[in-house]
Structures are given as structure tokens and as C-alpha cells.
Design an enzyme around this catalytic site. Structure first.
Site, PDB file in Angstrom:
ATOM      1  CB  THR A  55       3.193  -2.927   9.715  1.00 51.85           C
ATOM      2  OG1 THR A  55       3.437  -2.876   8.181  1.00 51.85           O
ATOM      3  CG2 THR A  55       1.683  -2.670   9.874  1.00 51.85           C
ATOM      4  CG  HIS A  56       6.809  -4.728   6.684  1.00 51.51           C
ATOM      5  ND1 HIS A  56       5.487  -4.248   6.462  1.00 51.51           N
ATOM      6  CD2 HIS A  56       7.099  -5.400   5.680  1.00 51.51           C
ATOM      7  CE1 HIS A  56       5.129  -4.842   5.592  1.00 51.51           C
ATOM      8  NE2 HIS A  56       6.130  -5.612   5.008  1.00 51.51           N
ATOM      9  CD  GLU A 104       7.043  -7.948   2.515  1.00 52.50           C
ATOM     10  OE1 GLU A 104       7.195  -8.377   1.216  1.00 52.50           O
ATOM     11  OE2 GLU A 104       6.232  -7.040   2.553  1.00 52.50           O
ATOM     12  CG  ASN A 143       2.063   2.759  10.568  1.00 50.61           C
ATOM     13  OD1 ASN A 143       2.225   3.717  11.459  1.00 50.61           O
ATOM     14  ND2 ASN A 143       2.407   1.681  10.900  1.00 50.61           N
ATOM     15  CB  THR A 144       0.157   2.961   3.836  1.00 51.68           C
ATOM     16  OG1 THR A 144       1.859   2.793   4.149  1.00 51.68           O
ATOM     17  CG2 THR A 144      -0.031   3.753   2.705  1.00 51.68           C
ATOM     18  CE1 TYR A 168      -3.624  -2.611   0.331  1.00 50.69           C
ATOM     19  CE2 TYR A 168      -4.208  -1.458   2.295  1.00 50.69           C
ATOM     20  CZ  TYR A 168      -4.457  -2.461   1.554  1.00 50.69           C
ATOM     21  OH  TYR A 168      -5.740  -3.295   1.423  1.00 50.69           O
ATOM     22  N   GLY A 169       2.274   1.118   0.533  1.00 47.03           N
ATOM     23  CA  GLY A 169       2.998   2.313   0.905  1.00 47.03           C
ATOM     24  C   GLY A 169       3.480   3.196  -0.530  1.00 47.03           C
TER      25      GLY A 169
HETATM   26  N1  DGL Z   1       1.683  -2.188   6.178  1.00 46.05           N
HETATM   27  C1  DGL Z   1       2.378  -0.865   5.403  1.00 46.05           C
HETATM   28  C2  DGL Z   1       2.468   0.326   6.669  1.00 46.05           C
HETATM   29  O1  DGL Z   1       2.402   0.117   7.500  1.00 46.05           O
HETATM   30  C3  DGL Z   1       3.874  -1.359   4.958  1.00 46.05           C
HETATM   31  C4  DGL Z   1       3.720  -2.212   3.910  1.00 46.05           C
HETATM   32  C5  DGL Z   1       3.197  -1.613   2.440  1.00 46.05           C
HETATM   33  O2  DGL Z   1       3.529  -0.570   1.965  1.00 46.05           O
HETATM   34  O3  DGL Z   1       2.182  -2.056   2.185  1.00 46.05           O
HETATM   35  O4  DGL Z   1       2.627   1.357   6.130  1.00 46.05           O
END
Ligand code: DGL
Length: 278
Positions: A193-194, A158, A79-80, A47-48
């Protein structure tokens, strides 16, 4: 808001993929009586780097899917998605408690800082949405916020490259200019999150006095409080043992393999259900 919603229902939680398992891990540790339904939108990750319009659309579909599984609330672990879609989701589903990771992390960082100089490391879209910047400055107008998009951290996390030479060089490249420009930064928010799996790496790169705020543990404290306020917290051990169900939109096998890096425990592919959001 929650008068007809039963505390016995599971907590819904979603992320773009497996990174949100860091948040799930923190929530299960904090709230061991609760059951969870975790949805990872692995077909559309990351999503980022996506636009706000796309993320709002994805997050809406994911929320509707979780509602079909009857959840008592929804945690936006990503977060995104929090930055790009949380206000829209809260407006669109007003009868449901929907909460995200940005405000809890901002509050923790403000409690920790003494210099009022805070850095945020996050994805490109999270930084572009400026939610961390706005939230921090709304809570404390004195604070100065510096930001750095750290897209490569997502791939490193990842890949399981959490502390090798490539990870170290990448971390230095991202972080050093921030501290060269603003040496008084004393709190760093890991706004993705990562990133919690990279804490040992980041600790070796950041100056000793810097406090690291990870959004997973910040979220766990806030969720406990919110559920308590809404009488939705399971106070007692339930009759049936708490359960965690995993839903994904692509390859359960890949989710199980990579997910364990973030979850810190094995996930059996047979415990993962493949679903279609369309
Ligand atoms: N889960 C996304 C975040 O916390 C990070 C991974 C993504 O870009 O999808 O922003």
C-alpha cells in the site's frame, strides 16, 4: 451471496495503518457515489514483518469490527493481509463479499508484460507467503516471477522521504540486482500500500521500458466490476452525500498527519474515531 445486502451501505476497507489510504483514494476516485468506512489498525502496524498467524488473527478482528458498522463488502487494502489472510477471511465469512489487492494487480501485470518476466516489490511477509508468485503462475504458467522484499520503503514513505538521496540509494539497492539478474523484466508490481507514493522515485530508477503496476488502481477497477456483478454498485447519486469515516486503533493525530501523504488530501483528526478491537 448478497441478496439481503443493500447497495446503499458503505464499503468497508482495511489496512494495517495509513498506507491503505492510497487504495481508498483510488476507490473514491473510481466510485464517487459510494460511502466508505476505512479501518487502519495503527496500533499493530506494521503487518509486513509479522507471522501469518498474527495477521489472520488481526484481520479477523478487523473484519468483525467493520461488520458491526454494517458494510456491504470488505476490501482488504493491505497486501500483507491479503497474502496472509484473504482465503481464511473468505472461508470464515462466506456470505460477505471480501476481496483483496493481489489478484487485480497480478491480472494487470499479466496484461502489461510482453516478456513474461515480472518483478514483485512487497513486504517481507507478502513475499514469504508467495501469494503473488502463486497467483501469477496460476493465471499464466509461462510467467517467471522475481521478488524483492522492500521493508525500508514503508518507513521512507511514512517519513515523507519520497525522493531524496536516501530514498534514491535505497531504491537502487533493492531494484538494481533484480535487473542485473533478469534484464528482460518488463513489469513491476508495487505489492504494498505504501509504494504508490514512491512511483516518481521508482520511475527514475527503473529502466524506461518497465511498466509499473500499482495495486491501488488495479483494485479500483476490480471492485467496480465485482460490485456491478453482485448488484451492489450505487448507480445513482445518493440522496445524502457520500461519506468517508475513518476508524483507527491508535493515535488519530498521527493517522491524520501521516495519512495525508498517502490520501493526497487533508484528514481532520475530528473525522477519525479511535476504536478498540479486543
Ligand atoms: N499495508 C502493508 C502492505 O500493503 C504495508 C505496511 C505494513 O507492513 O503494515 O503490505
Amino acid at each position: 451471496m448478497s441478496s439481503s445486502i443493500q447497495p446503499q451501505l458503505p464499503i468497508g476497507i482495511f489496512d494495517s495503518g495509513m498506507g491503505g489510504l492510497t487504495v481508498l483514494r483510488a476507490l473514491t476516485n473510481k466510485l464517487p457515489n459510494e460511502s466508505f468506512i476505512y479501518l487502519g489498525d495503527t496500533a499493530r502496524l506494521p503487518y509486513g514483518t509479522k507471522s501469518q498467524d498474527s495477521i489472520v488473527r488481526y484481520a479477523t478482528q478487523v473484519t468483525k469490527a467493520l461488520l458491526r458498522y454494517q458494510v456491504k463488502c470488505i476490501v482488504v487494502a493491505c497486501n500483507t493481509a491479503t497474502a496472509a489472510a484473504l482465503p481464511y477471511l473468505q472461508h470464515t465469512f462466506p456470505h460477505l463479499l471480501i476481496t483483496g489487492v493481489i489478484e487485480p494487480s497480478a491480472e494487470k501485470a499479466l496484461q502489461a508484460t510482453q516478456s513474461n518476466q515480472i518483478a514483485v516489490l512487497a513486504t517481507e511477509t507478502t513475499i514469504a507467503q508467495a501469494s503473488y508468485q502463486t497467483t501469477l503462475r496460476t493465471l499464466n504458467p509461462q510467467v517467471n516471477v522475481v521478488t524483492q522484499a522492500c521493508s525500508l520503503f514503508v518507513s521512507l514513505a511514512e517519513e515523507g522521504w519520497h525522493h531524496n538521496d536516501v530514498a534514491l540509494a535505497t531504491a537502487k539497492q533493492y531494484v538494481t540486482p533484480l535487473f542485473d539478474a533478469t534484464p528482460t523484466i518488463d513489469s513491476v508490481i508495487l505489492g504494498c500500500t505504501h509504494f504508490p507514493v514512491l512511483i516518481p522515485l521508482l520511475s527514475s530508477v527503473l529502466p524506461d521500458h518497465v511498466h509499473i503496476v500499482d495495486s491501488a488502481s488495479a483494485m479500483a477497477d476490480t471492485l467496480q466490476q465485482l460490485l456491478g456483478e453482485q448488484q451492489l454498485l450505487l448507480e445513482h447519486t445518493p440522496d445524502t452525500p457520500p461519506r468517508t469515516t475513518f476508524l483507527v486503533t491508535d493515535s488519530p493525530t498521527r493517522f491524520a498527519n501521516i495519512g495525508q501523504l498517502f490520501y493526497g488530501a487533508e484528514i481532520s483528526p475530528t473525522a477519525i474515531e479511535l476504536i478498540d478491537l479486543q
